[in-house]
Scaffold this motif. Structure first.
Motif, PDB file in Angstrom:
ATOM      1  N   GLU A 151     -31.893  28.797 -51.896  1.00  5.27           N
ATOM      2  CA  GLU A 151     -33.229  27.948 -52.023  1.00  5.27           C
ATOM      3  C   GLU A 151     -33.465  26.995 -50.754  1.00  5.27           C
ATOM      4  N   VAL A 152     -32.578  26.364 -50.143  1.00  2.00           N
ATOM      5  CA  VAL A 152     -32.544  25.778 -48.994  1.00  2.00           C
ATOM      6  C   VAL A 152     -33.006  26.548 -47.912  1.00  2.00           C
ATOM      7  N   LEU A 153     -32.378  27.858 -47.683  1.00  4.07           N
ATOM      8  CA  LEU A 153     -32.964  28.686 -46.637  1.00  4.07           C
ATOM      9  C   LEU A 153     -34.563  28.986 -46.706  1.00  4.07           C
ATOM     10  N   LEU A 154     -34.850  29.347 -47.803  1.00  3.67           N
ATOM     11  CA  LEU A 154     -36.256  29.705 -48.053  1.00  3.67           C
ATOM     12  C   LEU A 154     -37.218  28.484 -47.707  1.00  3.67           C
ATOM     13  N   MET A 155     -36.736  27.461 -48.460  1.00  2.00           N
ATOM     14  CA  MET A 155     -37.648  26.014 -48.110  1.00  2.00           C
ATOM     15  C   MET A 155     -37.759  25.610 -46.702  1.00  2.00           C
ATOM     16  N   ARG A 156     -36.713  25.962 -45.822  1.00  2.00           N
ATOM     17  CA  ARG A 156     -36.715  25.598 -44.484  1.00  2.00           C
ATOM     18  C   ARG A 156     -37.316  26.284 -43.759  1.00  2.00           C
TER      19      ARG A 156
END
Length: 197
Positions: free
Chosen positions: A147-152
């Motif tokens: 989730e964090v990777l995709l958002m970033r």
């Protein structure tokens, strides 16, 4: 902790590679002001400088953990090369309102092969294949890391925005991103996939 603070950079790097996270905390405190000042001076934007700062230190963490730092020069020089190259990458991949002039750079940008536009079709096909493989690896990450990777990466959110959207602290978001990158590199290595640093 006091004894750690008295160690040379290279000793702290070695301890961190052995799993001592406090050693990296000392390195971070030692250089965060210098790195942030350089980024802020370069981009003239506080929030952007903060984002670039987080990205740079994740890159430094990954490179140290992957054994890419060798004691053939000063740690600070090695680190600042990463910071400078990250800035160049940022300008290269950002829309034209951030055009970088060759006259304003310490490096002759026109003679940097990695900044040239790639017109090689074969390389494009390899890049597309690698991208498809990386997407498969991303799908294997634990949900919070993915989730964090995709958002970033895909939504281009700041870590502050990510923390707000995922209802966690900025440090937690940073930690998830760090482990996502480490896990991706580990999985890529196991499958013989080359991921550019």
């Amino acid at each position: 902790m006091k004894q750690l603070r008295e160690l040379a950079d290279e000793q702290l790097v070695s301890l961190y590679q052995e799993g001592n996270n406090n050693a990296f905390d000392i390195l971070l405190k030692r250089y965060e002001s210098k790195v942030f000042s350089y980024l802020l001076y370069s981009v003239k934007n506080q929030e952007l400088a903060e984002d670039l700062f987080q990205d740079v230190f994740i890159k430094i963490v990954v490179r140290i953990k992957n054994g890419q730092y060798t004691e053939n020069g000063k740690f600070s020089s090695w680190m600042m090369r990463i910071v400078h190259n990250h800035l160049i990458d940022y300008y290269r991949t950002t829309p034209t309102e951030h055009i970088l002039s060759n006259d304003q750079s310490d490096v002759d940008l026109f003679n940097k092969a990695e900044l040239a536009v790639n017109e090689n079709r074969e390389q494009e096909m390899i890049d597309q294949q690698t991208l498809a493989e990386v997407k498969e690896l991303i799908a294997l990450l634990p949900d919070p890391q993915r989730e964090v990777l995709l958002m970033r990466v895909y939504d281009e959110l700041s870590f502050k925005e990510i923390a707000q959207k995922t209802n966690c602290s900025i440090n937690t978001a940073l930690g998830r991103m760090r482990y996502a990158i480490l896990n991706l590199r580990h999985m890529a290595f196991e499958r013989g996939i080359s991921i550019a640093s």
